[in-house]
Design a protein around this motif. Structure first.
Motif, short mmCIF file in Angstrom:
data_model
loop_
_atom_site.label_atom_id
_atom_site.label_comp_id
_atom_site.label_asym_id
_atom_site.label_seq_id
_atom_site.Cartn_x
_atom_site.Cartn_y
_atom_site.Cartn_z
N LYS A 13 -8.46 41.93 3.54
CA LYS A 13 -7.00 41.87 3.51
C LYS A 13 -6.42 40.87 4.51
N VAL A 14 -7.26 40.35 5.41
CA VAL A 14 -6.81 39.39 6.42
C VAL A 14 -6.94 37.98 5.85
N HIS A 15 -5.89 37.15 6.02
CA HIS A 15 -5.88 35.85 5.34
C HIS A 15 -7.00 34.93 5.79
N LEU A 16 -7.53 35.12 7.01
CA LEU A 16 -8.65 34.28 7.46
C LEU A 16 -9.88 34.45 6.56
N PHE A 17 -10.03 35.63 5.99
CA PHE A 17 -11.22 35.94 5.19
C PHE A 17 -10.87 36.19 3.73
N ARG A 18 -9.64 35.90 3.35
CA ARG A 18 -9.20 36.18 1.99
C ARG A 18 -9.96 35.31 0.98
N ARG A 19 -10.25 35.87 -0.16
CA ARG A 19 -10.98 35.20 -1.25
C ARG A 19 -12.43 34.88 -0.87
N MET A 20 -12.92 35.48 0.19
CA MET A 20 -14.31 35.25 0.60
C MET A 20 -15.24 36.09 -0.29
N GLU A 21 -16.38 35.53 -0.64
CA GLU A 21 -17.36 36.26 -1.44
C GLU A 21 -17.91 37.44 -0.64
N ASP A 22 -18.52 38.39 -1.36
CA ASP A 22 -18.98 39.62 -0.71
C ASP A 22 -20.06 39.37 0.34
N ASP A 23 -21.01 38.48 0.05
CA ASP A 23 -22.11 38.26 0.99
C ASP A 23 -21.62 37.75 2.34
N PRO A 24 -20.83 36.67 2.41
CA PRO A 24 -20.33 36.25 3.72
C PRO A 24 -19.36 37.26 4.34
N LEU A 25 -18.61 37.99 3.50
CA LEU A 25 -17.68 38.98 4.04
C LEU A 25 -18.44 40.10 4.76
N PHE A 26 -19.51 40.59 4.14
CA PHE A 26 -20.30 41.64 4.78
C PHE A 26 -21.07 41.09 5.97
N ALA A 27 -21.41 39.79 5.94
CA ALA A 27 -22.09 39.19 7.09
C ALA A 27 -21.17 39.19 8.31
N VAL A 28 -19.88 38.91 8.09
CA VAL A 28 -18.92 38.96 9.19
C VAL A 28 -18.73 40.40 9.65
N ALA A 29 -18.62 41.33 8.69
CA ALA A 29 -18.41 42.74 9.03
C ALA A 29 -19.54 43.29 9.89
N GLU A 30 -20.76 42.85 9.62
CA GLU A 30 -21.91 43.34 10.39
C GLU A 30 -21.88 42.85 11.84
N LYS A 31 -21.22 41.73 12.09
CA LYS A 31 -21.16 41.18 13.44
C LYS A 31 -20.02 41.78 14.27
N LEU A 32 -19.11 42.49 13.64
CA LEU A 32 -17.95 43.01 14.35
C LEU A 32 -18.32 44.18 15.26
N GLY A 33 -17.87 44.09 16.51
CA GLY A 33 -17.99 45.22 17.41
C GLY A 33 -16.69 46.01 17.44
N GLU A 34 -16.66 47.06 18.25
CA GLU A 34 -15.45 47.89 18.37
C GLU A 34 -15.15 48.12 19.84
N THR A 35 -13.86 48.18 20.15
CA THR A 35 -13.43 48.51 21.51
C THR A 35 -12.09 49.22 21.43
N ARG A 36 -11.83 50.08 22.40
CA ARG A 36 -10.59 50.86 22.42
C ARG A 36 -9.83 50.59 23.72
N PHE A 37 -8.49 50.66 23.61
CA PHE A 37 -7.62 50.52 24.78
C PHE A 37 -6.56 51.60 24.72
N LYS A 38 -6.18 52.07 25.91
CA LYS A 38 -5.10 53.04 26.01
C LYS A 38 -3.76 52.31 26.12
N LYS A 39 -2.70 53.01 25.78
CA LYS A 39 -1.36 52.43 25.84
C LYS A 39 -1.07 51.92 27.25
#
Length: 566
Positions: A13-39
């Protein structure tokens, strides 16, 4: 922790990755980490070396930017920041704070470099985004609304600028070539030096003017609208816009040549007209951003409807039989007989914009008044001065001179009265030629002194498009122009109004408020109908239970019939 599938769905849904094929899209998703911040926590400090790219999955962040442009903005889920981390030798230019509790997806420079080998266009998308946001920080726009965020800002392709200066380069080359052919002596060269220098100065000024003209044309996408600003210094100034909520479709047009140089036309079709972004740089990125923000506006609208329905259901469950209440009107103040004959009116004088109740009224610019009443005003002033001089000669005549006759002075006074009356007539005519914007209509009223009245009106919700233009050096210097309002076959023109951009904004704000009120009223009717059905179901369930317990059919039926579901 979000799954790979959830991350991929988010990225899609993000325009940087819009219209991207599934293989490269999942490749990016696998590299994503997560972090949390408080208000209230600091996510990025200004001036620090960029290291991590962030995407907002949940929550909001506030960016405090440097520069002349939009400085304080709030980003929401689906937005990203810190793209500098993925580009070489970039530092942070914004202070970023958590506006509320956050869940962010992260991408490091090392992971991005690995992805870039298989997805080369990803870096290009990021470079376009960083370039656009730099421009956003540099340029300030007064018309940006509260809570409006500029997401994309670009100009026409640079090729358009170079194409506009080819002609003067060619024209300058012709005289230079002729001079080189005919100038065989030093004297001849000196003789031709002056026109060469003049031609060169004219050429440089022309190129600078064309450069500034190219720099002043902008295509802008915000979280509320799509905008095209066009300026020609000293000659023309206009702004066209289309609300995101009214968009019907978005498409990009490119041919073989424009595809080679990465520019083209982006056409935005809406319920209230079309806006064409011509020769826009990076047309596909512009289209994807518009589509993303358009989708968001629809999601937010559905969420608001859902929350309103939930609130209405809870209110009706707490109070199943609400009683209607009518507010008592305040008694009218008594007006004296003389005040009714001579009502007190606000002195508007030369005001070009004023509000009376909920109606905004515009007059034409003072330049128009000067054009209409300037000549009779000058004649009246000249005659008045001359009459004063003649009276001075009549009462204090110089020696050996004949004082002017009373009949001559009377004729001059009569002429002054005529020109003065002409001047007053022109002022009243200018004052009575007004344009108005109420809560639901626009008006064009032309009232002739001691004559006819021409009045046209149109509902705000019939407006298809709004555009303003300032054409000519005087319009540009004194900031006045015409606002064109397209309403089917009956078009309106608010002519020669001060600050036409602000007038366009007033009309657009009133139109959007009117449309939103109408939508809110329709939505409330639909919510009430749904709530009544749900309440009927809720009560009928209780009555059915009573029926099964043997309390009787008649009582249950009466309770159901008491509910108005329409």
């Amino acid at each position: 922790m979000a799954s790979i599938e959830e991350k991929a769905a988010f990225l899609d849904k993000v325009h940087l990755f819009r219209r991207m094929e599934d293989d490269p899209l999942f490749a990016v998703a696998e590299k994503l980490g997560e972090t949390r911040f408080k208000k209230g926590e600091t996510i990025i400090e200004r001036g620090k070396q960029a290291e991590i790219f962030y995407l907002i999955y949940n929550g909001k962040v506030r960016l405090h930017r440097e520069g002349q442009g939009q400085k304080d903005v709030v980003f929401v889920p689906g937005d990203y920041f810190g793209a500098e981390a993925l580009l070489p030798r970039e530092r942070r230019h914004s202070l970023v704070l958590a506006e509320e509790d956050l869940l962010l997806f992260t991408l490091t420079k090392r992971d991005f470099d690995e992805l870039e080998k298989d997805i080369p266009y990803l870096k290009k998308n990021l470079q376009i985004s960083v370039s656009s946001r730099r421009l956003i920080k540099e340029i300030h726009f007064d018309w940006v609304r509260e809570n409006e965020v500029i997401y994309f800002l670009t100009r026409k392709h640079p090729l358009l600028f170079w194409r506009s200066v080819i002609a003067p380069i060619f024209l300058l080359g012709i005289p230079l070539g002729l001079v080189a052919l005919i100038s065989n002596t030093i004297g001849a060269l000196l003789f031709t030096a002056i026109p060469i220098v003049v031609a060169f100065i004219v050429f440089v000024l022309w190129v600078l003017w064309r450069l500034e003209d190219w720099r002043n044309d902008y295509y802008i996408v915000t979280n509320q609208r799509v905008i095209w600003i066009e300026k020609i210094i000293g000659i023309h100034d206009s702004r066209q816009e289309a609300p995101l909520t009214e968009i019907l479709s978005v498409d990009a047009e490119l041919d073989f040549i424009t595809r080679m140089f990465d520019y083209g036309n982006v056409n935005v079709r809406t319920f209230v007209g079309n806006i064409h972004l011509r020769s826009v740089h990076h047309p596909y990125q512009a289209r994807h951003i518009i589509e993303e923000l358009w989708d968001r506006s629809k999601i937010y609208s559905r969420q608001e409807e859902k929350e309103a329905l939930k609130k209405a259901i809870l209110e009706r469950l707490e109070n199943p039989d609400p009683t209607e209440a009518k507010k008592k009107k305040e008694p009218k103040k008594e007006v004296s007989f003389w005040r009714s004959l001579f009502p007190k009116r606000e002195r508007r004088g030369l005001k070009l914009r004023y509000e009376q109740g909920k109606t905004i009224t515009y007059r034409k610019h003072w330049i128009v008044l000067l054009r209409q009443a300037g000549l009779p005003g000058v004649l009246t002033l000249a005659l008045s001065v001359f009459i004063g001089y003649q009276l001075l000669l009549m009462f204090f005549p110089p020696p050996d001179t004949t004082p002017p006759s009373l009949s001559f002075i009377s004729l001059l006074a009569l002429a002054a009265l005529v020109t003065g009356g002409w001047m007053i007539y022109q002022y009243v005519d200018w004052s009575n030629d007004i344009f108005q914007v109420s809560e639901d209509k626009i008006y064009d009223i032309d009232r002739k002194p001691l004559g006819s009245v021409e009045s046209r009106s149109a509902p705000l919700d019939n407006i298809q498009s709004i555009e303003y233009r300032r054409i000519g050096i005087w319009n540009y210097l004194f900031n006045y122009g015409t606002v064109y309002i397209e309403i089917g076959t009956a078009d309106f023109a608010f002519e020669d109004v001060l600050n036409p951009a602000a007038v366009q904004q007033d009309i657009d704000n009133r139109r959007l408020n009117h449309i939103n009120k109408a939508k809110a009223a329709d939505a409330k009717k639909e919510r009430d109908r749904i709530v009544n059905w749900l309440l009927a179901y809720h009560q009928s369930s209780d009555d059915f239970k009573k029926l099964m317990d043997g309390d009787g059919i008649d009582e249950a039926s009466d309770n159901i019939n008491d509910i108005d579901i329409y």
